[in-house]
Design a protein around this motif. Structure first.
Motif, short mmCIF file in Angstrom:
data_model
loop_
_atom_site.label_atom_id
_atom_site.label_comp_id
_atom_site.label_asym_id
_atom_site.label_seq_id
_atom_site.Cartn_x
_atom_site.Cartn_y
_atom_site.Cartn_z
N LEU A 196 55.48 53.17 -17.79
CA LEU A 196 56.00 52.85 -16.46
C LEU A 196 56.60 54.07 -15.76
CD1 LEU A 196 57.67 49.40 -17.20
CD2 LEU A 196 55.47 49.82 -16.09
N SER A 197 56.62 55.22 -16.44
CA SER A 197 57.13 56.44 -15.79
C SER A 197 56.09 57.03 -14.83
CB SER A 197 57.51 57.48 -16.85
OG SER A 197 56.35 57.95 -17.53
N LYS A 198 54.84 56.56 -14.97
CA LYS A 198 53.77 57.03 -14.09
C LYS A 198 53.52 55.98 -13.00
CE LYS A 198 51.51 59.72 -17.73
NZ LYS A 198 50.27 59.90 -18.53
N PRO A 199 53.12 56.41 -11.80
CA PRO A 199 52.91 55.46 -10.70
C PRO A 199 51.93 54.35 -11.04
CG PRO A 199 52.87 57.72 -9.89
CD PRO A 199 52.91 57.81 -11.39
N GLN A 200 50.86 54.70 -11.79
CA GLN A 200 49.87 53.67 -12.10
C GLN A 200 50.36 52.68 -13.15
OE1 GLN A 200 49.50 56.94 -12.54
NE2 GLN A 200 48.39 57.47 -14.42
N GLY A 201 51.54 52.96 -13.74
CA GLY A 201 52.09 52.06 -14.74
C GLY A 201 52.42 50.70 -14.16
N GLU A 202 53.07 50.68 -12.99
CA GLU A 202 53.39 49.41 -12.33
C GLU A 202 52.12 48.64 -11.98
OE1 GLU A 202 56.08 47.87 -12.06
OE2 GLU A 202 57.69 49.32 -12.26
N ARG A 203 51.11 49.38 -11.55
CA ARG A 203 49.82 48.74 -11.23
C ARG A 203 49.21 48.13 -12.47
NH1 ARG A 203 44.98 52.67 -10.66
NH2 ARG A 203 45.35 52.52 -12.92
N ASN A 204 49.20 48.88 -13.57
CA ASN A 204 48.57 48.39 -14.80
C ASN A 204 49.29 47.17 -15.36
OD1 ASN A 204 46.87 50.54 -14.42
ND2 ASN A 204 47.66 51.75 -16.14
N ARG A 205 50.63 47.16 -15.24
CA ARG A 205 51.37 45.98 -15.70
C ARG A 205 51.02 44.76 -14.84
NH1 ARG A 205 57.87 46.12 -16.19
NH2 ARG A 205 57.68 46.58 -13.95
N ALA A 206 50.93 44.98 -13.53
CA ALA A 206 50.56 43.87 -12.64
C ALA A 206 49.15 43.37 -12.93
CB ALA A 206 50.67 44.32 -11.18
N ILE A 207 48.26 44.28 -13.31
CA ILE A 207 46.88 43.90 -13.64
C ILE A 207 46.85 42.99 -14.87
CG2 ILE A 207 44.73 44.82 -14.64
CD1 ILE A 207 45.00 47.18 -12.69
N LEU A 208 47.53 43.41 -15.94
CA LEU A 208 47.52 42.60 -17.16
C LEU A 208 48.22 41.26 -16.95
CD1 LEU A 208 46.49 45.21 -18.48
CD2 LEU A 208 47.99 44.73 -20.42
N GLU A 209 49.31 41.28 -16.21
CA GLU A 209 50.02 40.03 -15.93
C GLU A 209 49.13 39.07 -15.13
OE1 GLU A 209 52.76 38.87 -17.01
OE2 GLU A 209 53.94 40.56 -17.74
N THR A 210 48.31 39.60 -14.23
CA THR A 210 47.45 38.75 -13.39
C THR A 210 46.24 38.25 -14.16
OG1 THR A 210 48.18 40.01 -11.44
CG2 THR A 210 46.24 38.61 -11.17
N LEU A 211 45.65 39.10 -14.99
CA LEU A 211 44.52 38.66 -15.82
C LEU A 211 44.95 37.51 -16.73
CD1 LEU A 211 42.89 42.06 -16.94
CD2 LEU A 211 41.82 40.31 -15.50
N GLY A 245 48.04 35.81 -16.49
CA GLY A 245 48.81 34.78 -15.80
C GLY A 245 47.97 33.84 -14.96
N CYS A 246 46.82 34.32 -14.47
CA CYS A 246 45.95 33.49 -13.61
C CYS A 246 44.59 33.22 -14.23
CB CYS A 246 45.77 34.16 -12.24
SG CYS A 246 47.29 34.31 -11.28
N GLY A 247 44.28 33.87 -15.36
CA GLY A 247 43.00 33.62 -16.03
C GLY A 247 41.80 34.10 -15.24
N LEU A 248 41.93 35.25 -14.57
CA LEU A 248 40.86 35.73 -13.70
C LEU A 248 39.78 36.47 -14.47
CD1 LEU A 248 42.79 37.13 -10.58
CD2 LEU A 248 42.15 34.77 -11.14
N ARG A 249 38.55 36.41 -13.95
CA ARG A 249 37.50 37.32 -14.39
C ARG A 249 37.83 38.70 -13.84
NH1 ARG A 249 34.76 32.71 -12.25
NH2 ARG A 249 33.62 31.52 -13.83
N VAL A 250 37.29 39.75 -14.48
CA VAL A 250 37.63 41.11 -14.03
C VAL A 250 37.14 41.36 -12.60
CG1 VAL A 250 35.54 42.15 -15.06
CG2 VAL A 250 37.59 43.56 -14.64
N SER A 251 35.97 40.81 -12.25
CA SER A 251 35.46 40.99 -10.89
C SER A 251 36.33 40.27 -9.87
CB SER A 251 34.01 40.50 -10.78
OG SER A 251 33.91 39.14 -11.15
N GLU A 252 36.91 39.13 -10.27
CA GLU A 252 37.82 38.39 -9.40
C GLU A 252 39.10 39.18 -9.17
OE1 GLU A 252 36.32 33.91 -10.77
OE2 GLU A 252 38.17 34.75 -11.59
N LEU A 253 39.55 39.89 -10.20
CA LEU A 253 40.76 40.70 -10.10
C LEU A 253 40.53 41.88 -9.16
CD1 LEU A 253 43.64 41.39 -11.83
CD2 LEU A 253 42.19 43.34 -12.37
N THR A 254 39.43 42.61 -9.36
CA THR A 254 39.19 43.81 -8.54
C THR A 254 38.90 43.45 -7.09
OG1 THR A 254 36.85 43.84 -9.21
CG2 THR A 254 38.38 45.19 -10.49
#
Length: 298
Positions: free
Chosen positions: A127-142, A144-153
């Motif tokens: 989380l010390s890197k800017p993309q860390g917050e993004r990556n955490r949000a990505i995993l939480e959304t995959l 937390g919402c059960g999305l396909r990867v194409s649905e996420l992107t």
């Protein structure tokens, strides 16, 4: 009719008549492309209209040497669909695949992660890197919402209905559904939006995509795979995981905690309940506990 023309017409049919996504169209036409390559390499001069069952059988025999039974079954299924299209358009009277049998394969149960493994993967994010917050949000959304990867992107800011606790998801065949989103999931997406994304220079045409790469463009499916593989290595996880593993885990954990199968079907965007029923077989121990706890003659 030439193969190139037949393949192009088939693509139009899949897109316009069937309403399939670009990824699905690519997969369907790739099976036909394999047959075309075989004909060219074997110097067999047969058109889509004239190709015989014997030639098809020869192709299937050769492809079986190169791919596993599951891939072979998918190719056979894909070719059946192509020749059914030619019959539908009155180019052929019969399907040369009718007597071709697919290899018998067991139904593959999806791999899943435990809640602790998911927590370990998320804790491994830097989380010390800017993309860390993004990556955490990505995993939480995959997860937390059960999305396909194409649905996420493809998720857009205009798809976030946070006041109503829903996100609008565009799935296979451009079919849309609303999926509930938790407070925790909203928290991490908002942290990314308000602390990282807001400071990015965003490329024209990519302003509405939620998840962006460092260059301010829509995040790719391949990058999401890379992020997850890297985290798995970081925690020494021996399972072979992908973005889809989080979707499987989402469904499995909901079922284990008593969620209705129909509700899970709607959240996953499965057209048929049969597809969702695979999760009934993932954890037999859990099913035994349910029987022992709720059956009147326990």
């Amino acid at each position: 009719m030439k193969w190139s023309q037949a393949l192009q017409d088939y693509k139009h049919y899949l897109k316009i008549e069937r309403g399939l996504s670009e990824n699905s169209i690519k997969n369907y036409t790739l099976d036909v492309a394999k047959l075309i390559d075989f004909l060219e390499q074997s110097k067999i001069n047969e058109s889509p209209i004239s190709i015989s069952k014997e030639t098809i059988q020869q192709f299937v025999y050769e492809i079986a040497k190169l791919v596993n039974p599951r891939s072979q079954a998918r190719i056979v299924s894909g070719l059946k669909g192509f020749f059914n299209y030619l019959i539908f358009e009155d180019f052929r009277a019969e399907n040369p695949m009718d007597l071709i049998e697919s290899p018998q394969i067991g139904r593959k149960l999806p791999d899943t992660l435990s809640t602790e493994e998911i927590n370990q993967l998320i804790r491994a994010i830097d989380l010390s890197k800017p993309q860390g917050e993004r990556n955490r949000a990505i995993l939480e959304t995959l997860y937390g919402c059960g999305l396909r990867v194409s649905e996420l992107t493809n998720l857009r800011l205009s798809d976030l209905y946070f006041e109503e606790d829903f996100v609008k998801v565009t799935g296979k065949g451009d079919k849309q559904r609303f999926v509930p989103i938790s407070k925790l999931n909203k928290k991490y997406i908002n942290l990314y939006r308000n602390e990282v994304r807001v400071h990015q220079k965003i490329e024209v045409g990519h302003e509405d995509f939620v998840f962006l790469n460092r260059r301010g463009k829509q995040l790719t499916r391949a990058m999401v795979f890379t992020i997850i593989k890297g985290l798995a290595v970081a925690i020494g996880l021996e399972k072979n995981i992908s973005p889809h593993t989080f979707r499987h885990s989402f469904a499995t954990h909901l079922l284990e905690n008593g969620a209705d199968l129909r509700a899970i079907q709607q959240m996953l965007g499965h057209e048929s309940i049969t597809t969702t029923e695979v999760y009934m077989h993932v954890n037999r121990t859990h099913l035994a506990k349910v029987l022992n706890e709720f059956h009147p003659r326990k």
